[in-house]
Design a protein around this motif. Structure first.
Motif, PDB file in Angstrom:
ATOM      1  N   PHE A 138     -57.058  -8.306  38.274  1.00  8.55           N
ATOM      2  CA  PHE A 138     -58.311  -8.581  38.981  1.00  8.55           C
ATOM      3  C   PHE A 138     -59.328  -7.497  38.658  1.00  8.55           C
ATOM      4  CE2 PHE A 138     -54.806 -10.282  41.463  1.00  8.55           C
ATOM      5  CZ  PHE A 138     -55.206 -11.592  41.651  1.00  8.55           C
ATOM      6  N   ASP A 139     -60.547  -7.916  38.333  1.00  6.25           N
ATOM      7  CA  ASP A 139     -61.634  -6.996  38.004  1.00  6.25           C
ATOM      8  C   ASP A 139     -62.344  -6.579  39.289  1.00  6.25           C
ATOM      9  OD1 ASP A 139     -63.426  -5.460  36.621  1.00  6.25           O
ATOM     10  OD2 ASP A 139     -64.650  -7.147  35.934  1.00  6.25           O
ATOM     11  N   THR A 140     -61.644  -5.777  40.082  1.00  7.01           N
ATOM     12  CA  THR A 140     -62.176  -5.279  41.342  1.00  7.01           C
ATOM     13  C   THR A 140     -61.445  -3.995  41.700  1.00  7.01           C
ATOM     14  OG1 THR A 140     -62.606  -5.798  43.680  1.00  7.01           O
ATOM     15  CG2 THR A 140     -60.577  -6.657  42.740  1.00  7.01           C
ATOM     16  N   ASP A 141     -62.036  -3.208  42.580  1.00  5.21           N
ATOM     17  CA  ASP A 141     -61.375  -2.004  43.068  1.00  5.21           C
ATOM     18  C   ASP A 141     -60.837  -2.209  44.472  1.00  5.21           C
ATOM     19  OD1 ASP A 141     -61.809  -0.452  40.768  1.00  5.21           O
ATOM     20  OD2 ASP A 141     -63.857  -0.016  41.400  1.00  5.21           O
ATOM     21  N   SER A 142     -60.947  -3.442  44.991  1.00  2.00           N
ATOM     22  CA  SER A 142     -60.548  -3.727  46.358  1.00  2.00           C
ATOM     23  C   SER A 142     -59.589  -4.915  46.415  1.00  2.00           C
ATOM     24  CB  SER A 142     -61.790  -4.040  47.201  1.00  2.00           C
ATOM     25  OG  SER A 142     -61.428  -4.558  48.453  1.00  2.00           O
ATOM     26  N   TRP A 143     -58.408  -4.686  46.975  1.00  2.24           N
ATOM     27  CA  TRP A 143     -57.455  -5.787  47.134  1.00  2.24           C
ATOM     28  C   TRP A 143     -58.031  -6.880  48.021  1.00  2.24           C
ATOM     29  CZ3 TRP A 143     -53.586  -6.592  44.044  1.00  2.24           C
ATOM     30  CH2 TRP A 143     -52.995  -5.502  43.377  1.00  2.24           C
ATOM     31  N   GLU A 144     -58.801  -6.479  49.006  1.00  2.00           N
ATOM     32  CA  GLU A 144     -59.378  -7.453  49.936  1.00  2.00           C
ATOM     33  C   GLU A 144     -60.331  -8.423  49.235  1.00  2.00           C
ATOM     34  OE1 GLU A 144     -61.445  -7.447  54.356  1.00  2.00           O
ATOM     35  OE2 GLU A 144     -61.165  -5.555  53.293  1.00  2.00           O
ATOM     36  N   GLU A 145     -60.894  -8.000  48.105  1.00  2.00           N
ATOM     37  CA  GLU A 145     -61.888  -8.813  47.401  1.00  2.00           C
ATOM     38  C   GLU A 145     -61.340  -9.503  46.153  1.00  2.00           C
ATOM     39  OE1 GLU A 145     -65.226  -6.230  46.696  1.00  2.00           O
ATOM     40  OE2 GLU A 145     -65.407  -5.759  48.833  1.00  2.00           O
ATOM     41  N   ILE A 146     -60.025  -9.551  45.996  1.00  2.00           N
ATOM     42  CA  ILE A 146     -59.494 -10.195  44.788  1.00  2.00           C
ATOM     43  C   ILE A 146     -59.883 -11.671  44.736  1.00  2.00           C
ATOM     44  CG2 ILE A 146     -57.574  -8.584  44.475  1.00  2.00           C
ATOM     45  CD1 ILE A 146     -55.731 -10.827  45.620  1.00  2.00           C
ATOM     46  N   LYS A 147     -60.205 -12.118  43.527  1.00  2.00           N
ATOM     47  CA  LYS A 147     -60.501 -13.529  43.248  1.00  2.00           C
ATOM     48  C   LYS A 147     -60.596 -13.673  41.740  1.00  2.00           C
ATOM     49  CE  LYS A 147     -65.433 -12.825  43.655  1.00  2.00           C
ATOM     50  NZ  LYS A 147     -66.624 -12.967  44.431  1.00  2.00           N
ATOM     51  N   ASN A 148     -60.528 -14.887  41.249  1.00  2.07           N
ATOM     52  CA  ASN A 148     -60.709 -15.173  39.825  1.00  2.07           C
ATOM     53  C   ASN A 148     -59.980 -14.184  38.913  1.00  2.07           C
ATOM     54  OD1 ASN A 148     -62.461 -17.225  40.687  1.00  2.07           O
ATOM     55  ND2 ASN A 148     -64.216 -15.854  40.600  1.00  2.07           N
ATOM     56  N   GLY A 149     -58.687 -14.040  39.146  1.00  2.00           N
ATOM     57  CA  GLY A 149     -57.898 -13.129  38.330  1.00  2.00           C
ATOM     58  C   GLY A 149     -57.577 -13.715  36.964  1.00  2.00           C
ATOM     59  N   LYS A 150     -57.094 -12.866  36.102  1.00  2.00           N
ATOM     60  CA  LYS A 150     -56.643 -13.269  34.768  1.00  2.00           C
ATOM     61  C   LYS A 150     -55.116 -13.256  34.768  1.00  2.00           C
ATOM     62  CE  LYS A 150     -60.582 -12.867  32.243  1.00  2.00           C
ATOM     63  NZ  LYS A 150     -61.317 -14.077  32.408  1.00  2.00           N
ATOM     64  N   THR A 151     -54.526 -14.320  34.284  1.00  7.06           N
ATOM     65  CA  THR A 151     -53.075 -14.369  34.121  1.00  7.06           C
ATOM     66  C   THR A 151     -52.773 -13.687  32.797  1.00  7.06           C
ATOM     67  OG1 THR A 151     -53.030 -16.460  35.340  1.00  7.06           O
ATOM     68  CG2 THR A 151     -51.052 -15.874  34.072  1.00  7.06           C
ATOM     69  N   LYS A 152     -52.266 -12.456  32.879  1.00 12.26           N
ATOM     70  CA  LYS A 152     -52.061 -11.645  31.685  1.00 12.26           C
ATOM     71  C   LYS A 152     -50.734 -11.931  30.980  1.00 12.26           C
ATOM     72  CE  LYS A 152     -54.533  -8.666  30.707  1.00 12.26           C
ATOM     73  NZ  LYS A 152     -55.675  -8.634  29.788  1.00 12.26           N
ATOM     74  N   LYS A 153     -49.697 -12.272  31.772  1.00 12.93           N
ATOM     75  CA  LYS A 153     -48.381 -12.482  31.163  1.00 12.93           C
ATOM     76  C   LYS A 153     -47.491 -13.255  32.119  1.00 12.93           C
ATOM     77  CE  LYS A 153     -45.230 -11.685  27.987  1.00 12.93           C
ATOM     78  NZ  LYS A 153     -45.358 -12.299  26.685  1.00 12.93           N
ATOM     79  N   THR A 154     -46.717 -14.166  31.568  1.00 10.44           N
ATOM     80  CA  THR A 154     -45.650 -14.816  32.327  1.00 10.44           C
ATOM     81  C   THR A 154     -44.354 -14.640  31.547  1.00 10.44           C
ATOM     82  OG1 THR A 154     -45.985 -16.973  31.287  1.00 10.44           O
ATOM     83  CG2 THR A 154     -47.193 -16.578  33.333  1.00 10.44           C
ATOM     84  N   ILE A 155     -43.274 -14.453  32.272  1.00 10.70           N
ATOM     85  CA  ILE A 155     -41.952 -14.354  31.660  1.00 10.70           C
ATOM     86  C   ILE A 155     -41.017 -15.187  32.546  1.00 10.70           C
ATOM     87  CG2 ILE A 155     -40.036 -12.877  30.944  1.00 10.70           C
ATOM     88  CD1 ILE A 155     -42.068 -10.554  30.747  1.00 10.70           C
ATOM     89  N   PHE A 156     -40.440 -16.219  31.957  1.00 10.79           N
ATOM     90  CA  PHE A 156     -39.538 -17.094  32.683  1.00 10.79           C
ATOM     91  C   PHE A 156     -38.171 -17.098  31.987  1.00 10.79           C
ATOM     92  CE2 PHE A 156     -43.512 -19.812  33.823  1.00 10.79           C
ATOM     93  CZ  PHE A 156     -43.904 -18.867  34.764  1.00 10.79           C
ATOM     94  N   PRO A 157     -37.089 -17.108  32.774  1.00  7.46           N
ATOM     95  CA  PRO A 157     -35.748 -17.026  32.164  1.00  7.46           C
ATOM     96  C   PRO A 157     -35.496 -18.058  31.069  1.00  7.46           C
ATOM     97  CG  PRO A 157     -35.595 -16.864  34.554  1.00  7.46           C
ATOM     98  CD  PRO A 157     -37.029 -17.199  34.231  1.00  7.46           C
ATOM     99  N   LYS A 158     -35.920 -19.304  31.254  1.00  3.71           N
ATOM    100  CA  LYS A 158     -35.601 -20.339  30.253  1.00  3.71           C
ATOM    101  C   LYS A 158     -36.217 -20.029  28.893  1.00  3.71           C
ATOM    102  CE  LYS A 158     -39.438 -23.474  31.187  1.00  3.71           C
ATOM    103  NZ  LYS A 158     -39.864 -24.784  31.576  1.00  3.71           N
ATOM    104  N   ASN A 159     -37.307 -19.258  28.873  1.00  2.00           N
ATOM    105  CA  ASN A 159     -37.945 -18.910  27.608  1.00  2.00           C
ATOM    106  C   ASN A 159     -37.245 -17.750  26.893  1.00  2.00           C
ATOM    107  OD1 ASN A 159     -39.836 -20.877  28.223  1.00  2.00           O
ATOM    108  ND2 ASN A 159     -41.241 -19.415  29.129  1.00  2.00           N
ATOM    109  N   LEU A 160     -36.296 -17.139  27.567  1.00  2.77           N
ATOM    110  CA  LEU A 160     -35.585 -15.993  26.995  1.00  2.77           C
ATOM    111  C   LEU A 160     -34.179 -16.342  26.532  1.00  2.77           C
ATOM    112  CD1 LEU A 160     -36.641 -13.368  29.689  1.00  2.77           C
ATOM    113  CD2 LEU A 160     -37.623 -13.659  27.405  1.00  2.77           C
ATOM    114  N   LYS A 161     -33.746 -17.559  26.835  1.00  8.73           N
ATOM    115  CA  LYS A 161     -32.368 -17.959  26.505  1.00  8.73           C
ATOM    116  C   LYS A 161     -32.298 -18.719  25.203  1.00  8.73           C
ATOM    117  CE  LYS A 161     -31.002 -18.127  31.324  1.00  8.73           C
ATOM    118  NZ  LYS A 161     -30.581 -18.933  32.438  1.00  8.73           N
TER     119      LYS A 161
END
Length: 161
Positions: A138-161
């Motif tokens: 999140f491009d903010t300095d406040s947790w209270e104001e988080i919104k419109n975040g970027k999904t930087k990475k996903t890791i799921f078990p099925k993709n590693l097997k």
């Protein structure tokens, strides 16, 4: 900049007649937690706070990840409010985080996790699987104001097997 790594607890056992909060990980859950933890090390910030639901399956998953990333297990913060399946309650807990923390690693439950990452991330995820890892930034300095975040990475078990 705020970074939230949200991890769904690994697969739990339904074999014993236990209360939901007391269900432990099953063997696949233990294996998947180790597999994802090992593969996420390079994406985990060196300084972070780890929060976990007190449910046995979530706390066991958090401990596996903490041991793998060399985070002191005794420093994990167990929050009763994270034992929720409601994304609005999950959002409230996350937004209550002190701004002292730039990086939070959170262990919790579905449907709250899938709905939260779809509301705040920029990549639709149909279903965050057990032991699933999602990093939101999140491009903010406040947790209270988080919104419109970027999904930087996903890791799921099925993709590693």
């Amino acid at each position: 900049m705020k970074n939230l790594i949200i991890i769904r607890h690994a697969k739990s056992s339904w074999e014993a007649p236990l209360k939901d909060i007391d269900r432990p990980l099953d063997q696949r859950g233990i294996s998947d937690a180790h597999l994802v933890a090992t593969n996420c090390i390079k994406f985990v910030p060196s300084h972070a706070v780890i929060w976990s639901s007190p449910a046995k399956r979530a706390s066991e998953t958090a401990m596996i990840f903490a041991a793998t990333i060399l985070y002191p297990i005794e420093s994990i913060v167990f929050k009763e409010e994270l034992y929720t399946f409601d994304e609005n309650k999950l959002e409230k807990v996350i937004k209550s985080c002190s701004n002292v923390f730039e990086n939070v690693i959170l262990f919790g439950h579905n449907e709250a996790i899938t709905n939260f990452v779809n509301k705040f991330g920029d990549v639709f995820i149909g279903h965050v699987p057990t032991a699933g890892f999602v990093w939101l930034q999140f491009d903010t300095d406040s947790w209270e104001e988080i919104k419109n975040g970027k999904t930087k990475k996903t890791i799921f078990p099925k993709n590693l097997k």
